[in-house]
Design a protein around this motif. Structure first.
Motif, PDB file in Angstrom:
ATOM      1  N   GLU A  96       0.816  -1.217   0.000  1.00 45.09           N
ATOM      2  CA  GLU A  96       0.000   0.000   0.000  1.00 45.09           C
ATOM      3  C   GLU A  96       0.852   1.270   0.000  1.00 45.09           C
ATOM      4  OE1 GLU A  96      -2.354  -3.285   2.029  1.00 45.09           O
ATOM      5  OE2 GLU A  96      -0.292  -2.542   2.137  1.00 45.09           O
ATOM      6  N   ALA A 115      -5.151   3.014  -0.020  1.00 45.34           N
ATOM      7  CA  ALA A 115      -5.909   1.969   0.680  1.00 45.34           C
ATOM      8  C   ALA A 115      -7.347   1.938   0.179  1.00 45.34           C
ATOM      9  CB  ALA A 115      -5.878   2.225   2.188  1.00 45.34           C
ATOM     10  N   PRO A 119     -11.021   2.729   7.240  1.00 43.43           N
ATOM     11  CA  PRO A 119     -10.686   1.651   8.176  1.00 43.43           C
ATOM     12  C   PRO A 119      -9.465   0.821   7.721  1.00 43.43           C
ATOM     13  CG  PRO A 119     -13.060   1.756   7.884  1.00 43.43           C
ATOM     14  CD  PRO A 119     -12.447   2.689   6.861  1.00 43.43           C
ATOM     15  N   SER A 120      -9.366   0.559   6.430  1.00 43.73           N
ATOM     16  CA  SER A 120      -8.210  -0.186   5.913  1.00 43.73           C
ATOM     17  C   SER A 120      -6.925   0.615   6.094  1.00 43.73           C
ATOM     18  CB  SER A 120      -8.379  -0.497   4.424  1.00 43.73           C
ATOM     19  OG  SER A 120      -9.518  -1.264   4.199  1.00 43.73           O
ATOM     20  N   TYR A 121      -7.012   1.911   5.855  1.00 46.63           N
ATOM     21  CA  TYR A 121      -5.866   2.791   6.034  1.00 46.63           C
ATOM     22  C   TYR A 121      -5.449   2.816   7.508  1.00 46.63           C
ATOM     23  CZ  TYR A 121      -3.136   7.026   6.531  1.00 46.63           C
ATOM     24  OH  TYR A 121      -2.147   7.910   6.851  1.00 46.63           O
ATOM     25  N   GLN A 122      -6.410   2.966   8.381  1.00 42.40           N
ATOM     26  CA  GLN A 122      -6.122   3.011   9.816  1.00 42.40           C
ATOM     27  C   GLN A 122      -5.454   1.708  10.276  1.00 42.40           C
ATOM     28  OE1 GLN A 122      -9.561   3.409  12.361  1.00 42.40           O
ATOM     29  NE2 GLN A 122      -8.320   4.171  14.064  1.00 42.40           N
ATOM     30  N   LYS A 123      -5.966   0.583   9.828  1.00 46.06           N
ATOM     31  CA  LYS A 123      -5.390  -0.715  10.182  1.00 46.06           C
ATOM     32  C   LYS A 123      -3.952  -0.819   9.685  1.00 46.06           C
ATOM     33  CE  LYS A 123      -6.117  -5.634   9.836  1.00 46.06           C
ATOM     34  NZ  LYS A 123      -6.837  -6.759   9.349  1.00 46.06           N
ATOM     35  N   LEU A 124      -3.723  -0.396   8.463  1.00 45.55           N
ATOM     36  CA  LEU A 124      -2.377  -0.414   7.892  1.00 45.55           C
ATOM     37  C   LEU A 124      -1.410   0.417   8.736  1.00 45.55           C
ATOM     38  CD1 LEU A 124      -0.382  -0.897   5.433  1.00 45.55           C
ATOM     39  CD2 LEU A 124      -1.229   1.294   4.592  1.00 45.55           C
ATOM     40  N   LEU A 126      -1.749   1.434  11.913  1.00 41.00           N
ATOM     41  CA  LEU A 126      -1.602   0.929  13.285  1.00 41.00           C
ATOM     42  C   LEU A 126      -0.842  -0.392  13.355  1.00 41.00           C
ATOM     43  CD1 LEU A 126      -5.136   1.715  14.775  1.00 41.00           C
ATOM     44  CD2 LEU A 126      -2.967   2.862  15.320  1.00 41.00           C
ATOM     45  N   GLU A 127      -1.107  -1.280  12.404  1.00 35.94           N
ATOM     46  CA  GLU A 127      -0.542  -2.620  12.491  1.00 35.94           C
ATOM     47  C   GLU A 127       0.776  -2.802  11.745  1.00 35.94           C
ATOM     48  OE1 GLU A 127      -3.540  -5.484  11.437  1.00 35.94           O
ATOM     49  OE2 GLU A 127      -4.925  -4.756  12.994  1.00 35.94           O
ATOM     50  N   LYS A 128       1.042  -1.933  10.787  1.00 30.72           N
ATOM     51  CA  LYS A 128       2.282  -2.103  10.029  1.00 30.72           C
ATOM     52  C   LYS A 128       3.237  -0.926  10.208  1.00 30.72           C
ATOM     53  CE  LYS A 128       0.492  -5.231   6.497  1.00 30.72           C
ATOM     54  NZ  LYS A 128       0.294  -5.444   5.064  1.00 30.72           N
ATOM     55  N   GLU A 131       4.271   0.200  13.751  1.00 28.58           N
ATOM     56  CA  GLU A 131       4.979  -0.885  14.441  1.00 28.58           C
ATOM     57  C   GLU A 131       6.436  -1.025  14.000  1.00 28.58           C
ATOM     58  OE1 GLU A 131       3.924  -2.953  17.018  1.00 28.58           O
ATOM     59  OE2 GLU A 131       2.316  -1.455  17.099  1.00 28.58           O
TER      60      GLU A 131
END
Length: 159
Positions: A96, A115, A119-124, A126-128, A131
């Motif tokens: 992405e 994205a 929500p998909s952008y936020q997950k990306l 936060l999780e990738k 991190e």
């Protein structure tokens, strides 16, 4: 290494190919006023010199369900070679993230991220991205509208 010298015909070829990379050699030769063999030879010369790096298909992001584009300014915990290399290695595996630029100023990098939706952008993020161990801070800017998206480079005059 001296810059590659481009004549008027080379510049015309580059202008045409930037607008339509799928043009046939026959049509390109007509457009620049040369026969097909020397036209193909010039294109190959520009490719071999690394001036023409690749050819791409530009996709309509809405039609492939990628509705959110953002720029993300990223600052690292320390601006040193090790952290830069770790960051680049980590983002290289994130599809992405379609563009990464090392910049001057208040951030170390600017990313272009695409994205499906918020929500998909936020997950990306936060999780990738957040991190990644060397990331200190991020600031996102959602692209609301794009009024110019030219990939055509202006060809400077030789001096």
């Amino acid at each position: 290494m001296l810059p590659f010298k481009l004549d008027k015909i080379d510049k015309k070829i580059l202008d045409i190919l930037q607008v339509d990379g799928r043009i046939t050699n026959a049509q390109l030769s007509k457009d620049i006023g040369l026969s097909p063999a020397p036209t193909l030879e010039r294109v190959k010369k520009l490719e071999n010199a690394g001036i023409i790096k690749s050819y791409h298909a530009k996709l309509d992001t809405e039609k492939i369900n990628l509705g959110v584009s953002t720029y993300v300014m990223v600052s690292l915990k320390g601006h040193n070679r090790s952290n830069i290399e770790k960051f680049i290695k980590a983002i290289d595996g994130v599809d992405e993230i379609i563009e990464c630029n090392h910049v001057t100023g208040s951030s170390d990098f600017i990313l272009k991220v695409i994205a499906k939706d918020i929500p998909s952008y936020q997950k990306l993020m936060l999780e990738k991205v957040s991190e990644i161990e060397v990331v200190d801070s991020m600031q996102s800017m959602v692209i609301l509208s794009t009024f110019k998206d030219s990939k055509k480079m202006p060809i400077p005059e030789n001096k």
